[in-house]
Design an enzyme around this catalytic site. Structure first.
Site, PDB file in Angstrom:
ATOM      1  N   ASP A  25       0.829  -1.209   0.000  1.00  0.00           N
ATOM      2  CA  ASP A  25       0.000   0.000   0.000  1.00  0.00           C
ATOM      3  C   ASP A  25       0.865   1.262   0.000  1.00  0.00           C
ATOM      4  OD1 ASP A  25      -2.424   1.317  -0.068  1.00  0.00           O
ATOM      5  OD2 ASP A  25      -2.656   1.354   2.111  1.00  0.00           O
ATOM      6  N   TRP A  30       2.887   7.887  -2.548  1.00  0.00           N
ATOM      7  CA  TRP A  30       4.297   8.014  -2.953  1.00  0.00           C
ATOM      8  C   TRP A  30       4.398   8.954  -4.151  1.00  0.00           C
ATOM      9  CZ3 TRP A  30       6.980   7.181  -7.458  1.00  0.00           C
ATOM     10  CH2 TRP A  30       8.372   7.071  -7.366  1.00  0.00           C
ATOM     11  N   ARG A  38      -0.860   9.460  -9.717  1.00  0.00           N
ATOM     12  CA  ARG A  38      -0.892   8.287  -8.838  1.00  0.00           C
ATOM     13  C   ARG A  38      -0.325   7.034  -9.513  1.00  0.00           C
ATOM     14  NH1 ARG A  38      -3.995   7.403  -4.569  1.00  0.00           N
ATOM     15  NH2 ARG A  38      -4.427   5.325  -5.356  1.00  0.00           N
ATOM     16  N   HIS A  42       2.228   3.197  -8.993  1.00  0.00           N
ATOM     17  CA  HIS A  42       1.993   1.784  -9.312  1.00  0.00           C
ATOM     18  C   HIS A  42       3.142   1.235 -10.159  1.00  0.00           C
ATOM     19  CE1 HIS A  42      -1.847   2.236  -7.503  1.00  0.00           C
ATOM     20  NE2 HIS A  42      -2.428   2.856  -8.494  1.00  0.00           N
ATOM     21  N   SER A  71     -10.871  -6.978  -4.373  1.00  0.00           N
ATOM     22  CA  SER A  71     -12.194  -7.043  -5.004  1.00  0.00           C
ATOM     23  C   SER A  71     -12.909  -5.687  -4.904  1.00  0.00           C
ATOM     24  CB  SER A  71     -13.036  -8.162  -4.378  1.00  0.00           C
ATOM     25  OG  SER A  71     -12.889  -8.208  -2.974  1.00  0.00           O
ATOM     26  N   GLU A  72     -12.426  -4.807  -4.037  1.00  0.00           N
ATOM     27  CA  GLU A  72     -13.026  -3.471  -3.900  1.00  0.00           C
ATOM     28  C   GLU A  72     -12.293  -2.410  -4.727  1.00  0.00           C
ATOM     29  OE1 GLU A  72     -14.404  -6.142  -1.680  1.00  0.00           O
ATOM     30  OE2 GLU A  72     -12.482  -5.512  -0.868  1.00  0.00           O
ATOM     31  N   LEU A 136      10.678 -20.843  -4.245  1.00  0.00           N
ATOM     32  CA  LEU A 136       9.747 -19.910  -3.583  1.00  0.00           C
ATOM     33  C   LEU A 136       8.451 -19.921  -4.390  1.00  0.00           C
ATOM     34  CD1 LEU A 136       9.295 -17.257  -1.650  1.00  0.00           C
ATOM     35  CD2 LEU A 136       9.903 -16.006  -3.691  1.00  0.00           C
ATOM     36  N   SER A 200      -8.186  -4.709   5.158  1.00  0.00           N
ATOM     37  CA  SER A 200      -8.762  -4.411   3.840  1.00  0.00           C
ATOM     38  C   SER A 200      -9.172  -5.673   3.073  1.00  0.00           C
ATOM     39  CB  SER A 200      -7.795  -3.554   3.010  1.00  0.00           C
ATOM     40  OG  SER A 200      -7.523  -2.333   3.648  1.00  0.00           O
TER      41      SER A 200
END
Ligand code: IPE
Ligand code: IPE
Ligand code: MG
Length: 260
Positions: A25, A30, A38, A42, A71-72, A136, A200
């Protein structure tokens, strides 16, 4: 590894977490701090993903689960959602070869039917390509919600039990087999960057006994040193799973019971 439930049996605990789950998040903030759009946050967030995957693999973490799109998150402005979808495609196209070369298995969990066919195909191909890697397991949670997961697992369990006439088999263990991440142990360590202290709608079921770590660092700035701090915090925790401190001391097992 098959799913083992911390409430059914006390799990083994190692100094290094076997499974780390992260809410990445703070990308938007940032970028805003730097007077950038924004979405620039990302884009930079992908670099932090690469760094974190490498650092976890080096530290001996076996499962790393990253919350990429909830999902939101469809509630965000259309242009931000489209940017995130394009970024997902680019990341899949560019990064899967490197993951494979480094022995990393990729899995994607969430309601994938909501994505474009192209994304679904890329996911299927990436999962198949890396399926035999064991160093991993990197899980990306995309269009994932903890409540969606509990509901879809419930639906499968009920269908299975009703058709088999086995209502009695609606147990915790039977339920957990249908969760999207039934292949992984529950997370030992949960990290959320960006300063918020909430779940969340992430892995609601599996976080029952997970250790929580919150940092103000925005996700694009998260790096090896930040991971080290989280790991150091984890090492200092006493995981009791309902028991007392005294029960955890190694000598406690060897002490003769007091004479009555
Ligand atoms: C997390 O960063 C990335 C996604 C949810 C896709 P945010 O975009 O939520 O960044 P903030 O919280 O607004 O700063
Ligand atoms: C959680 O972050 C989801 C992801 C990081 C993918 P959000 O930024 O969507 O969470 P809220 O809205 O602040 O709770
Ligand atoms: Mg956010």
């Amino acid at each position: 590894m098959t799913y083992t439930s911390s409430t059914v049996r006390v799990p083994d605990v190692a100094t290094v977490p076997q499974h780390i789950a992260i809410i990445m998040d703070g990308n938007g903030r940032w970028a805003t701090q730097r007077r950038l759009p924004r979405v620039a946050g990302h884009a930079r967030g992908v670099d932090a993903v690469r760094t974190t995957v490498e650092a976890c693999a080096r530290a001996g973490v076996e499962y790393l689960t990253l919350f990429a799109f909830s999902s939101e998150n469809w509630r965000r402005p259309d242009d931000e959602v489209s940017f995130l979808m394009r970024l997902f495609v680019t990341a899949l196209e560019r990064e899967v070869g490197k993951l494979h070369a480094n022995g990393i298995r990729l899995r994607v969990v969430g309601d994938l039917a909501m994505f474009d066919k192209r994304i679904q195909d890329l996911i299927a191909r990436a999962e198949a390509k890396t399926a035999r890697n064991t160093r991993l397991t990197l899980t990306i949670a995309a269009n994932y919600g903890g409540r969606w997961d509990i509901m879809q697992a419930t639906r499968k369990l009920v269908e299975q039990s009703v058709f088999a006439g086995q209502a009695a088999d609606i147990s915790e263990a039977a339920f957990a087999q249908h969760l999207a991440m039934a292949y992984a142990p529950e997370p030992d360590l949960f990290i959320r960057t960006g300063g918020e202290q909430r779940i969340s709608n992430f892995l609601l079921w599996q976080l029952a006994y997970t250790e929580f770590y919150f940092t103000d660092i925005f996700w694009p700035d998260f790096d090896g040193a930040a991971l080290e701090q989280a790991l150091a915090s984890y090492t200092g925790r006493e995981r009791r799973f309902g028991r007392t401190s005294a029960q955890l001391e190694p000598q406690a097992q060897n002490v003769d019971p007091l004479p009555c």
